[in-house]
Design a protein around this motif. Structure first.
Motif, PDB file in Angstrom:
ATOM      1  N   VAL A 145     -11.921  -9.270  50.640  1.00  0.00           N
ATOM      2  CA  VAL A 145     -10.649  -9.986  50.522  1.00  0.00           C
ATOM      3  C   VAL A 145     -10.758 -11.118  49.506  1.00  0.00           C
ATOM      4  N   PHE A 146     -11.927 -11.737  49.404  1.00  0.00           N
ATOM      5  CA  PHE A 146     -12.105 -12.858  48.480  1.00  0.00           C
ATOM      6  C   PHE A 146     -12.311 -12.370  47.043  1.00  0.00           C
ATOM      7  N   HIS A 147     -12.988 -11.227  46.884  1.00  0.00           N
ATOM      8  CA  HIS A 147     -13.132 -10.645  45.550  1.00  0.00           C
ATOM      9  C   HIS A 147     -11.753 -10.317  44.965  1.00  0.00           C
ATOM     10  N   ILE A 148     -10.878  -9.819  45.808  1.00  0.00           N
ATOM     11  CA  ILE A 148      -9.542  -9.472  45.337  1.00  0.00           C
ATOM     12  C   ILE A 148      -8.766 -10.721  44.937  1.00  0.00           C
ATOM     13  N   THR A 149      -8.841 -11.758  45.767  1.00  0.00           N
ATOM     14  CA  THR A 149      -8.091 -12.979  45.459  1.00  0.00           C
ATOM     15  C   THR A 149      -8.604 -13.622  44.161  1.00  0.00           C
ATOM     16  N   TYR A 150      -9.922 -13.570  43.927  1.00  0.00           N
ATOM     17  CA  TYR A 150     -10.452 -14.114  42.678  1.00  0.00           C
ATOM     18  C   TYR A 150      -9.943 -13.309  41.481  1.00  0.00           C
ATOM     19  N   SER A 151      -9.902 -11.992  41.636  1.00  0.00           N
ATOM     20  CA  SER A 151      -9.409 -11.152  40.552  1.00  0.00           C
ATOM     21  C   SER A 151      -7.957 -11.470  40.230  1.00  0.00           C
ATOM     22  N   VAL A 152      -7.147 -11.644  41.278  1.00  0.00           N
ATOM     23  CA  VAL A 152      -5.735 -11.975  41.073  1.00  0.00           C
ATOM     24  C   VAL A 152      -5.606 -13.341  40.421  1.00  0.00           C
ATOM     25  N   TYR A 153      -6.406 -14.295  40.888  1.00  0.00           N
ATOM     26  CA  TYR A 153      -6.364 -15.655  40.343  1.00  0.00           C
ATOM     27  C   TYR A 153      -6.699 -15.659  38.845  1.00  0.00           C
ATOM     28  N   GLU A 154      -7.718 -14.894  38.479  1.00  0.00           N
ATOM     29  CA  GLU A 154      -8.151 -14.861  37.079  1.00  0.00           C
ATOM     30  C   GLU A 154      -7.153 -14.142  36.181  1.00  0.00           C
ATOM     31  N   ASN A 155      -6.351 -13.237  36.768  1.00  0.00           N
ATOM     32  CA  ASN A 155      -5.406 -12.458  35.958  1.00  0.00           C
ATOM     33  C   ASN A 155      -3.957 -12.931  36.069  1.00  0.00           C
ATOM     34  N   SER A 156      -3.741 -13.970  36.883  1.00  0.00           N
ATOM     35  CA  SER A 156      -2.362 -14.410  37.115  1.00  0.00           C
ATOM     36  C   SER A 156      -1.796 -15.208  35.956  1.00  0.00           C
ATOM     37  N   ALA A 157      -2.654 -15.794  35.134  1.00  0.00           N
ATOM     38  CA  ALA A 157      -2.221 -16.555  33.964  1.00  0.00           C
ATOM     39  C   ALA A 157      -1.208 -17.629  34.340  1.00  0.00           C
ATOM     40  N   GLY A 158      -1.457 -18.282  35.479  1.00  0.00           N
ATOM     41  CA  GLY A 158      -0.563 -19.359  35.905  1.00  0.00           C
ATOM     42  C   GLY A 158       0.758 -18.901  36.467  1.00  0.00           C
ATOM     43  N   ASP A 159       0.892 -17.594  36.717  1.00  0.00           N
ATOM     44  CA  ASP A 159       2.149 -17.052  37.239  1.00  0.00           C
ATOM     45  C   ASP A 159       2.201 -17.183  38.762  1.00  0.00           C
ATOM     46  N   GLY A 160       2.299 -18.418  39.248  1.00  0.00           N
ATOM     47  CA  GLY A 160       2.371 -18.652  40.686  1.00  0.00           C
ATOM     48  C   GLY A 160       0.999 -18.721  41.323  1.00  0.00           C
ATOM     49  N   ALA A 161       0.943 -19.280  42.512  1.00  0.00           N
ATOM     50  CA  ALA A 161      -0.322 -19.431  43.232  1.00  0.00           C
ATOM     51  C   ALA A 161      -0.749 -18.117  43.873  1.00  0.00           C
ATOM     52  N   VAL A 162      -2.002 -18.075  44.278  1.00  0.00           N
ATOM     53  CA  VAL A 162      -2.551 -16.931  45.020  1.00  0.00           C
ATOM     54  C   VAL A 162      -2.821 -17.404  46.444  1.00  0.00           C
ATOM     55  N   TYR A 163      -2.318 -16.657  47.414  1.00  0.00           N
ATOM     56  CA  TYR A 163      -2.433 -17.055  48.819  1.00  0.00           C
ATOM     57  C   TYR A 163      -3.140 -15.971  49.637  1.00  0.00           C
ATOM     58  N   ILE A 164      -3.812 -16.425  50.694  1.00  0.00           N
ATOM     59  CA  ILE A 164      -4.213 -15.528  51.783  1.00  0.00           C
ATOM     60  C   ILE A 164      -3.390 -15.944  52.996  1.00  0.00           C
ATOM     61  N   GLN A 165      -2.626 -15.005  53.524  1.00  0.00           N
ATOM     62  CA  GLN A 165      -1.766 -15.272  54.677  1.00  0.00           C
ATOM     63  C   GLN A 165      -2.493 -14.858  55.952  1.00  0.00           C
ATOM     64  N   PRO A 166      -3.033 -15.817  56.736  1.00  0.00           N
ATOM     65  CA  PRO A 166      -3.725 -15.446  57.977  1.00  0.00           C
ATOM     66  C   PRO A 166      -2.739 -14.954  59.037  1.00  0.00           C
ATOM     67  N   ILE A 167      -3.104 -13.883  59.720  1.00  0.00           N
ATOM     68  CA  ILE A 167      -2.228 -13.264  60.724  1.00  0.00           C
ATOM     69  C   ILE A 167      -3.053 -12.936  61.961  1.00  0.00           C
ATOM     70  N   GLY A 168      -2.492 -13.198  63.120  1.00  0.00           N
ATOM     71  CA  GLY A 168      -3.149 -12.850  64.378  1.00  0.00           C
ATOM     72  C   GLY A 168      -2.319 -11.831  65.143  1.00  0.00           C
ATOM     73  N   ILE A 169      -2.968 -10.760  65.593  1.00  0.00           N
ATOM     74  CA  ILE A 169      -2.304  -9.736  66.404  1.00  0.00           C
ATOM     75  C   ILE A 169      -2.908  -9.785  67.801  1.00  0.00           C
ATOM     76  N   ASP A 170      -2.083 -10.088  68.790  1.00  0.00           N
ATOM     77  CA  ASP A 170      -2.539 -10.194  70.183  1.00  0.00           C
ATOM     78  C   ASP A 170      -1.836  -9.140  71.027  1.00  0.00           C
ATOM     79  N   TYR A 171      -2.601  -8.188  71.568  1.00  0.00           N
ATOM     80  CA  TYR A 171      -2.043  -7.134  72.424  1.00  0.00           C
ATOM     81  C   TYR A 171      -2.204  -7.502  73.892  1.00  0.00           C
ATOM     82  N   GLY A 172      -1.212  -7.115  74.701  1.00  0.00           N
ATOM     83  CA  GLY A 172      -1.348  -7.300  76.139  1.00  0.00           C
ATOM     84  C   GLY A 172      -2.425  -6.397  76.706  1.00  0.00           C
ATOM     85  N   ASP A 173      -2.557  -5.205  76.121  1.00  0.00           N
ATOM     86  CA  ASP A 173      -3.578  -4.246  76.531  1.00  0.00           C
ATOM     87  C   ASP A 173      -3.862  -3.352  75.333  1.00  0.00           C
TER      88      ASP A 173
END
Length: 437
Positions: A145-173
């Motif tokens: 996941v971090f290799h991908i974000t670095y690749s996007v950051y290096e190729n974004s050319a200042g076109d907006g920020a790069v984010y990782i959106q943390p998500i939690g999935i909680d099942y009852g069962d």
């Protein structure tokens, strides 16, 4: 010219509409929180915990109406017949060390494609744990996941920020169909800012720091229990306490009073669970000997109740004989429709059972149930319509068809109600022999 994976098209959104409805109907309660935290600018990776096999991506698909691209382990792409469908579902392969060093080299192409997808402002959904595991915990996050974000950051050319959106999935069962699921979107992790602030550190060091940050952010969005020798005991005690109505109300009031906010639905259950886990961990730290004794007793009780077919809910919220008898009478009242549902839905549940017999990993049970129910429901609807309207007056046929539509959901919901009712009865007769906490 072949369509890009991230390009939307009518067939995709048309199919997604029905799949999303089927996914939501697979749960008694499907709750999504924190969508306001999803960045509106820049490029975003959605990073979620992975506990329930293919139900995890199906749940993530259904949380929003927008399209998204998924990453999945490469071994599911080995069959050529599956590749077309996986591409249609916007799933791309990621290779792991276990796939071999030559296979891992292909990740260069994968990262390049992922970068292009994110630069087109389409969310990329990835499960950083790299494998599923049915536990309220987290495995060590992979660096993909971090290799991908670095690749996007290096190729974004200042076109907006790069984010990782943390998500939690909680099942009852994890293994019961028609359970509950809570999906929480946390505050986004701005990778662009992080890289700038830590520019003096080598990239590997930056990645290690990012892993720590993301692990913490993801653990805050689920009922997180450290995966050590006390995991089972802590989860057992958490359920026993949190399912006790008096304890639940008292703890929830304390949480809401401290935060100054009112929680709703499944968020209330998760908040109480998290507080209970925190209290138990604190108790273990401050009084290790006493905690060890308590956890040993909890383990004995857990093994005993499983062997005797008793649910933890029966122990935590013991009902009086009046309510137990009332539940029994209610079960009798619902039995005729249950029998009707079992007969008319046999075209769905029989193939489901046959498929599940060949599954070795229990985490795939709900995936098999969902897939079979989704596919066979269409056949069942056609079969019901033809049979009813061919052999009954139209008004009886229409009534029978309307009664048949919710039959599968009722089958599972009644089964859950009956299972808990029999558990209550067993607890009434066997509780004196139960190990004491």
């Amino acid at each position: 010219m072949e369509r890009k994976l991230q390009e939307g098209h009518f067939t995709y959104f048309f199919t997604k509409f029905f799949v999303d409805r089927a996914v939501r109907n697979s749960y008694r309660r499907f709750q999504v929180e924190g969508t306001e935290n999803i960045p509106e600018d820049g490029s975003t990776i959605w990073a979620a915990n992975h506990t329930n096999a293919l139900m995890d991506p199906l749940v993530m698909l259904a949380v929003t109406k927008s399209q998204k691209v998924f990453m999945a382990r490469a071994d599911i792409f080995q069959k050529k017949a599956a590749v077309k469908w996986l591409r249609f579902l916007k799933i791309m392969p990621i290779y792991r060390i276990r796939d071999g060093l030559e296979a891992v080299k292909k990740n260069t192409e994968t990262i390049s494609q992922a970068t292009e997808i994110m630069l087109d402002k389409v969310p990329l959904v990835i499960y950083p744990e790299a494998t599923h595991r049915a536990k309220h915990s987290l495995l060590k996050l992979s660096k993909g996941v971090f290799h991908i974000t670095y690749s996007v950051y290096e190729n974004s050319a200042g076109d907006g920020a790069v984010y990782i959106q943390p998500i939690g999935i909680d099942y009852g069962d994890y293994f019961r169909f028609r359970s509950t699921v809570l999906v929480r979107f946390g505050k986004p992790f701005n990778v662009s800012e992080f890289i700038k602030l830590n520019s003096d550190d080598p990239v590997p060091v930056q990645m290690l720091k990012m892993r720590e940050v993301l692990t913490e952010k993801m653990s805050e969005l689920i009922t997180y229990i450290p995966d050590d020798k006390d995991y089972d005991a802590i989860w057992e005690l958490t359920k026993i306490r949190s399912d006790n109505p008096a304890y639940f109300r008292k703890t929830l009031d304390e949480i809401e009073s401290a935060t100054g906010s009112r929680l709703r639905g499944l968020m209330r259950r998760q908040a109480v669970n998290r507080r209970t886990v925190a209290d138990l961990l604190k108790f273990r730290e401050e009084q290790p000997d006493e905690a060890a004794k308590l956890f040993e007793k909890a383990d004995r009780l857990r093994v005993w109740r499983i062997q005797n077919g008793i649910s933890v809910y029966s122990i935590a919220n013991e009902l009086g004989w009046g309510r137990v008898i009332g539940k029994f009478l209610l079960a009798l009242a619902g039995l005729p429709y249950y029998v009707f549902s079992a007969v008319v839905a046999s075209v769905i549940w029989i193939p489901t059972l046959l498929i599940m017999r060949g599954i070795k990993d229990n985490a795939f049970y709900n995936t098999a149930r969902f897939g079979t129910c989704f596919a066979m429901s269409i056949i069942a609807f056609i079969l019901w319509t033809v049979l009813y309207f061919c052999f009954m007056p139209w008004y009886f046929a229409l009534a029978a068809l309307l009664l048949s539509l919710p039959s599968v959901r009722y089958l599972y919901d009644y089964g859950r109600f009956f299972r808990l009712m029999t558990s209550d009865l067993r607890w009434k007769f066997k509780k004196r022999r139960a190990p004491q906490l």
